[in-house]
Design a protein around this motif. Structure first.
Motif, PDB file in Angstrom:
ATOM      1  N   ALA A   1       0.838  -1.205   0.000  1.00 50.66           N
ATOM      2  CA  ALA A   1       0.000   0.000   0.000  1.00 50.66           C
ATOM      3  C   ALA A   1       0.869   1.250   0.000  1.00 50.66           C
ATOM      4  O   ALA A   1       0.586   2.212   0.714  1.00 50.66           O
ATOM      5  N   ALA A   2       1.925   1.225  -0.815  1.00 51.29           N
ATOM      6  CA  ALA A   2       2.859   2.347  -0.860  1.00 51.29           C
ATOM      7  C   ALA A   2       2.531   3.265  -2.028  1.00 51.29           C
ATOM      8  O   ALA A   2       3.247   3.326  -3.021  1.00 51.29           O
ATOM      9  N   GLY A   3       1.415   3.938  -1.936  1.00 52.71           N
ATOM     10  CA  GLY A   3       1.082   4.954  -2.926  1.00 52.71           C
ATOM     11  C   GLY A   3       0.067   4.527  -3.967  1.00 52.71           C
ATOM     12  O   GLY A   3      -0.185   3.339  -4.172  1.00 52.71           O
ATOM     13  N   ARG A   4      -0.493   5.539  -4.634  1.00 52.24           N
ATOM     14  CA  ARG A   4      -1.454   5.340  -5.706  1.00 52.24           C
ATOM     15  C   ARG A   4      -1.084   6.229  -6.884  1.00 52.24           C
ATOM     16  O   ARG A   4      -0.335   7.197  -6.731  1.00 52.24           O
ATOM     17  N   MET A   5      -1.612   5.911  -8.045  1.00 50.10           N
ATOM     18  CA  MET A   5      -1.322   6.663  -9.266  1.00 50.10           C
ATOM     19  C   MET A   5      -2.614   7.160  -9.901  1.00 50.10           C
ATOM     20  O   MET A   5      -3.629   6.466  -9.876  1.00 50.10           O
ATOM     21  N   GLY A   6      -2.567   8.352 -10.466  1.00 51.01           N
ATOM     22  CA  GLY A   6      -3.718   8.884 -11.175  1.00 51.01           C
ATOM     23  C   GLY A   6      -4.082   7.985 -12.349  1.00 51.01           C
ATOM     24  O   GLY A   6      -3.202   7.546 -13.100  1.00 51.01           O
ATOM     25  N   ALA A   7      -5.378   7.710 -12.505  1.00 50.55           N
ATOM     26  CA  ALA A   7      -5.836   6.785 -13.566  1.00 50.55           C
ATOM     27  C   ALA A   7      -6.017   7.541 -14.882  1.00 50.55           C
ATOM     28  O   ALA A   7      -7.110   7.610 -15.448  1.00 50.55           O
ATOM     29  N   THR A   8      -4.919   8.120 -15.360  1.00 49.98           N
ATOM     30  CA  THR A   8      -4.974   8.965 -16.558  1.00 49.98           C
ATOM     31  C   THR A   8      -4.340   8.329 -17.787  1.00 49.98           C
ATOM     32  O   THR A   8      -4.325   8.930 -18.857  1.00 49.98           O
ATOM     33  N   ASP A   9      -3.812   7.113 -17.641  1.00 48.12           N
ATOM     34  CA  ASP A   9      -3.020   6.524 -18.728  1.00 48.12           C
ATOM     35  C   ASP A   9      -3.837   6.187 -19.970  1.00 48.12           C
ATOM     36  O   ASP A   9      -3.273   6.045 -21.065  1.00 48.12           O
ATOM     37  N   THR A  10      -5.148   6.048 -19.868  1.00 50.15           N
ATOM     38  CA  THR A  10      -5.964   5.684 -21.028  1.00 50.15           C
ATOM     39  C   THR A  10      -6.724   6.872 -21.615  1.00 50.15           C
ATOM     40  O   THR A  10      -7.535   6.705 -22.527  1.00 50.15           O
ATOM     41  N   LEU A  11      -6.474   8.079 -21.124  1.00 50.11           N
ATOM     42  CA  LEU A  11      -7.250   9.249 -21.548  1.00 50.11           C
ATOM     43  C   LEU A  11      -6.730   9.902 -22.831  1.00 50.11           C
ATOM     44  O   LEU A  11      -7.404  10.775 -23.381  1.00 50.11           O
ATOM     45  N   ASN A  12      -5.523   9.495 -23.292  1.00 47.24           N
ATOM     46  CA  ASN A  12      -4.902  10.139 -24.456  1.00 47.24           C
ATOM     47  C   ASN A  12      -4.804  11.648 -24.229  1.00 47.24           C
ATOM     48  O   ASN A  12      -5.250  12.471 -25.039  1.00 47.24           O
ATOM     49  N   LEU A  13      -4.207  12.023 -23.120  1.00 48.63           N
ATOM     50  CA  LEU A  13      -4.120  13.423 -22.711  1.00 48.63           C
ATOM     51  C   LEU A  13      -3.430  14.300 -23.755  1.00 48.63           C
ATOM     52  O   LEU A  13      -3.771  15.474 -23.917  1.00 48.63           O
ATOM     53  N   GLN A  14      -2.450  13.734 -24.462  1.00 50.08           N
ATOM     54  CA  GLN A  14      -1.688  14.529 -25.435  1.00 50.08           C
ATOM     55  C   GLN A  14      -2.591  15.143 -26.499  1.00 50.08           C
ATOM     56  O   GLN A  14      -2.355  16.267 -26.967  1.00 50.08           O
ATOM     57  N   ALA A  15      -3.642  14.423 -26.871  1.00 50.09           N
ATOM     58  CA  ALA A  15      -4.550  14.921 -27.913  1.00 50.09           C
ATOM     59  C   ALA A  15      -5.269  16.190 -27.472  1.00 50.09           C
ATOM     60  O   ALA A  15      -5.704  16.995 -28.306  1.00 50.09           O
ATOM     61  N   ALA A  16      -5.375  16.380 -26.152  1.00 49.22           N
ATOM     62  CA  ALA A  16      -6.041  17.575 -25.619  1.00 49.22           C
ATOM     63  C   ALA A  16      -5.042  18.640 -25.194  1.00 49.22           C
ATOM     64  O   ALA A  16      -5.436  19.708 -24.716  1.00 49.22           O
ATOM     65  N   GLY A  17      -3.744  18.338 -25.342  1.00 55.51           N
ATOM     66  CA  GLY A  17      -2.718  19.300 -24.941  1.00 55.51           C
ATOM     67  C   GLY A  17      -2.383  19.256 -23.473  1.00 55.51           C
ATOM     68  O   GLY A  17      -1.883  20.223 -22.906  1.00 55.51           O
ATOM     69  N   LEU A  18      -2.641  18.106 -22.826  1.00 59.03           N
ATOM     70  CA  LEU A  18      -2.359  17.949 -21.398  1.00 59.03           C
ATOM     71  C   LEU A  18      -1.262  16.921 -21.164  1.00 59.03           C
ATOM     72  O   LEU A  18      -1.005  16.050 -22.004  1.00 59.03           O
ATOM     73  N   GLU A  19      -0.637  17.020 -19.988  1.00 58.43           N
ATOM     74  CA  GLU A  19       0.400  16.067 -19.611  1.00 58.43           C
ATOM     75  C   GLU A  19       0.314  15.807 -18.105  1.00 58.43           C
ATOM     76  O   GLU A  19       0.181  16.749 -17.311  1.00 58.43           O
ATOM     77  N   ALA A  20       0.377  14.541 -17.730  1.00 57.25           N
ATOM     78  CA  ALA A  20       0.349  14.178 -16.313  1.00 57.25           C
ATOM     79  C   ALA A  20       1.768  14.063 -15.772  1.00 57.25           C
ATOM     80  O   ALA A  20       2.726  13.930 -16.541  1.00 57.25           O
ATOM     81  N   ASP A  21       1.905  14.107 -14.425  1.00 54.09           N
ATOM     82  CA  ASP A  21       3.234  13.926 -13.845  1.00 54.09           C
ATOM     83  C   ASP A  21       3.582  12.443 -13.772  1.00 54.09           C
ATOM     84  O   ASP A  21       2.841  11.596 -14.271  1.00 54.09           O
ATOM     85  N   ASN A  22       4.712  12.126 -13.127  1.00 57.88           N
ATOM     86  CA  ASN A  22       5.173  10.725 -13.113  1.00 57.88           C
ATOM     87  C   ASN A  22       4.270   9.812 -12.284  1.00 57.88           C
ATOM     88  O   ASN A  22       4.416   8.595 -12.338  1.00 57.88           O
ATOM     89  N   ARG A  23       3.340  10.370 -11.525  1.00 53.90           N
ATOM     90  CA  ARG A  23       2.378   9.557 -10.773  1.00 53.90           C
ATOM     91  C   ARG A  23       0.973   9.665 -11.386  1.00 53.90           C
ATOM     92  O   ARG A  23      -0.013   9.331 -10.745  1.00 53.90           O
ATOM     93  N   GLY A  24       0.903  10.145 -12.638  1.00 57.37           N
ATOM     94  CA  GLY A  24      -0.378  10.198 -13.338  1.00 57.37           C
ATOM     95  C   GLY A  24      -1.317  11.288 -12.876  1.00 57.37           C
ATOM     96  O   GLY A  24      -2.503  11.274 -13.195  1.00 57.37           O
ATOM     97  N   ARG A  25      -0.808  12.264 -12.111  1.00 61.93           N
ATOM     98  CA  ARG A  25      -1.660  13.324 -11.573  1.00 61.93           C
ATOM     99  C   ARG A  25      -1.637  14.565 -12.469  1.00 61.93           C
ATOM    100  O   ARG A  25      -0.668  14.790 -13.205  1.00 61.93           O
ATOM    101  N   LEU A  26      -2.681  15.364 -12.361  1.00 64.04           N
ATOM    102  CA  LEU A  26      -2.816  16.573 -13.169  1.00 64.04           C
ATOM    103  C   LEU A  26      -2.681  17.821 -12.303  1.00 64.04           C
ATOM    104  O   LEU A  26      -3.169  17.856 -11.169  1.00 64.04           O
ATOM    105  N   SER A  27      -2.034  18.842 -12.843  1.00 64.68           N
ATOM    106  CA  SER A  27      -1.905  20.119 -12.137  1.00 64.68           C
ATOM    107  C   SER A  27      -3.105  20.998 -12.471  1.00 64.68           C
ATOM    108  O   SER A  27      -3.534  21.046 -13.625  1.00 64.68           O
ATOM    109  N   VAL A  28      -3.631  21.662 -11.453  1.00 70.84           N
ATOM    110  CA  VAL A  28      -4.791  22.530 -11.650  1.00 70.84           C
ATOM    111  C   VAL A  28      -4.619  23.836 -10.885  1.00 70.84           C
ATOM    112  O   VAL A  28      -3.814  23.930  -9.954  1.00 70.84           O
ATOM    113  N   ASN A  29      -5.394  24.835 -11.283  1.00 79.14           N
ATOM    114  CA  ASN A  29      -5.517  26.055 -10.496  1.00 79.14           C
ATOM    115  C   ASN A  29      -6.314  25.695  -9.240  1.00 79.14           C
ATOM    116  O   ASN A  29      -7.459  25.237  -9.343  1.00 79.14           O
ATOM    117  N   PRO A  30      -5.758  25.879  -8.035  1.00 79.90           N
ATOM    118  CA  PRO A  30      -6.447  25.431  -6.814  1.00 79.90           C
ATOM    119  C   PRO A  30      -7.751  26.161  -6.512  1.00 79.90           C
ATOM    120  O   PRO A  30      -8.528  25.712  -5.667  1.00 79.90           O
TER     121      PRO A  30
END
Length: 469
Positions: A267-296
């Protein structure tokens, strides 16, 4: 091609709250969920299952009554994995039924399928029957949540070496278990299985745990774990994990220790479930743990019409905060006013015992150089604590010496996640120590601990003497 005002990917706490909020504002909303049923990780493998498992374990073992009847007390002598699963399935069915009713009542369309970007306003949805649809949306919210981190060096087999999702499917309760990872998930499951009388060993390369929690609370919590014979190997890394011929698992620590158990939970961590979203097509990129940066404040990503909320954006990764993030994101996405949420929110850890906290820790107060005083109450000091047979439990309040305002509330013990809301309200309303001293609390209750802690702090701080003109 169908067009929506808001397309929500994921139906967990953030996704469902966002969808319903947008629908209540009269917008056309579609929710896409790739799981078998709506609800996301929170309902099916995360928040609800783990808390249901905890409640079932405490009820069937008679854990809460052992203060009176001794550690050998049992409600049910032989507890099986099926006993735990039976209540879990009933709870999950009810959660899904409520959620589906909410969607229907608010006219939120939902669809099962795997969504991926074609461009920033268009997504492709692959359904289980092979049909592929394309939908467009003015705004898109990604609320896809997370999945367990599964490193290649860990010999997962779903039976003796498992992740936190697989743990819910076990067929037999282990006599011994090692939990690798002393984060919130690892600690919750470690203490739940310890309450089921499994011999539990907790392993983490860090020498401390729960660093965001007040240190005094963690020390009290740690004492309780050791007191019931849980083994804590902190500051030690699991170098190898090997399945043995006899069916057991052997763990070699970098300290040289060897641990042999029936089951290992990684149970050492979790990853954002973004690998199947094809983020590049929308101009987005996730970090090394699959997470997205947002305006808080708005939860907008780098692409203005695409939002993200919930665990996929990282800390605090709570169901409660995810719901609020989803609601705010939906309001911003459809052009409605979204007020900034209150500064302080509660953090709940559903371990055995519970931990809950809101506001500043004592360490944070020291770092900021704020003159302060603390008030402490132990649950055994309350009449309700005596009635319940509690011999542990601690409530800590931190006050500013200058303004006398409450700065933080920290609780470990029975009912902590419920009790914390009193402190949360006082914090956000900028209340002072006088609130706790001068108000009457129901008697007997655990909430009375607030008055005890308030009086403790007030006595140290000195009374405010009114000047008569």
């Amino acid at each position: 091609m169908a067009h929506y005002d808001l397309l929500v990917v994921g139906s967990g706490p953030a996704g469902r709250r966002a969808a319903i909020q947008a629908a209540k504002l009269g917008k056309k909303v579609l929710v896409v969920e790739q799981g078998k049923r709506v609800g996301g990780v929170s309902v099916h493998t995360g928040t609800i299952p783990s808390k249901t498992l905890r409640e079932t374990a405490l009820n069937l073992t008679g854990w809460r009554e052992r203060g009176f009847y001794g550690r050998a007390y049992r409600v049910k002598e032989e507890i099986s994995a099926e006993d735990l699963r039976r209540r879990l399935l009933i709870t999950l069915d009810h959660e899904v039924e409520v959620l589906e009713h909410q969607f229907a009542r608010n006219r939120v369309a939902h669809m099962r399928g795997r969504a991926s970007f074609l461009d920033a306003q268009t997504m492709q949805i692959a359904k289980d029957d092979g049909e592929v649809l394309q939908v467009s949306a003015t705004s898109i919210l990604l609320a896809v949540g997370t999945k367990p981190f599964r490193p290649d060096y860990m010999p997962f087999d779903g039976k003796t070496v498992l992740d936190s999702d697989e743990l819910l499917e076990i067929e037999e309760l282990p006599r011994s278990m090692a939990v690798i990872g002393a984060g919130v998930i690892g600690i919750e499951y470690a203490t739940i299985f310890s309450a089921l009388d499994t011999a539990v060993t907790l392993i983490d390369p860090k020498s401390t745990m729960l660093d965001f929690i007040d240190k005094e609370i963690v020390e009290d919590f740690t004492y309780q774990l050791r007191d019931r014979n849980m083994k804590l190997h902190l500051g030690q890394k699991a170098e190898t994990v090997t399945r043995m011929p006899d069916g057991k698992v052997q763990i070699k620590l970098d300290s040289g220790r060897m641990i042999t158990v029936e089951m290992v939970l990684f149970a050492a961590g979790r990853m954002g479930a973004t690998d199947t979203l094809n983020l590049q097509a929308a101009g987005l990129e996730a970090d090394n743990r699959g997470r997205l940066s947002v305006n808080p404040e708005t939860f907008q990503t780098a692409v203005p019409n695409i939002y993200a909320a919930g665990d996929v954006v990282g800390f605090p990764s709570l169901a409660s905060t995810s719901m609020e993030q989803g609601r705010i994101a939906a309001r911003v996405a459809v052009g409605a006013i979204a007020k900034e949420p209150p500064k302080f929110f509660p953090y709940g850890i559903y371990a055995v015992p519970e931990i809950s906290t809101c506001g500043l820790t004592e360490e944070e107060v020291k770092t900021r150089g704020i003159p302060y005083e603390c008030g402490i109450a132990r649950f055994r000091e309350t009449s309700r604590g005596h009635i319940m047979g509690l011999d542990s439990g601690l409530l800590k309040l931190i006050f500013s010496l200058k303004t006398r305002r409450l700065l933080g509330v920290h609780i470990v013990g029975e009912g902590a996640t419920e009790l914390v809301h009193i402190g949360q309200a006082v914090l956000n309303l900028k209340g002072t120590v006088e609130y706790f001293v001068e108000n009457t609390f129901n008697y007997p209750t655990l909430a009375e601990a607030y008055k005890i802690a308030g009086l403790d702090a007030s006595n140290r701080m000195g009374d405010v003497v009114a000047k008569i003109a």
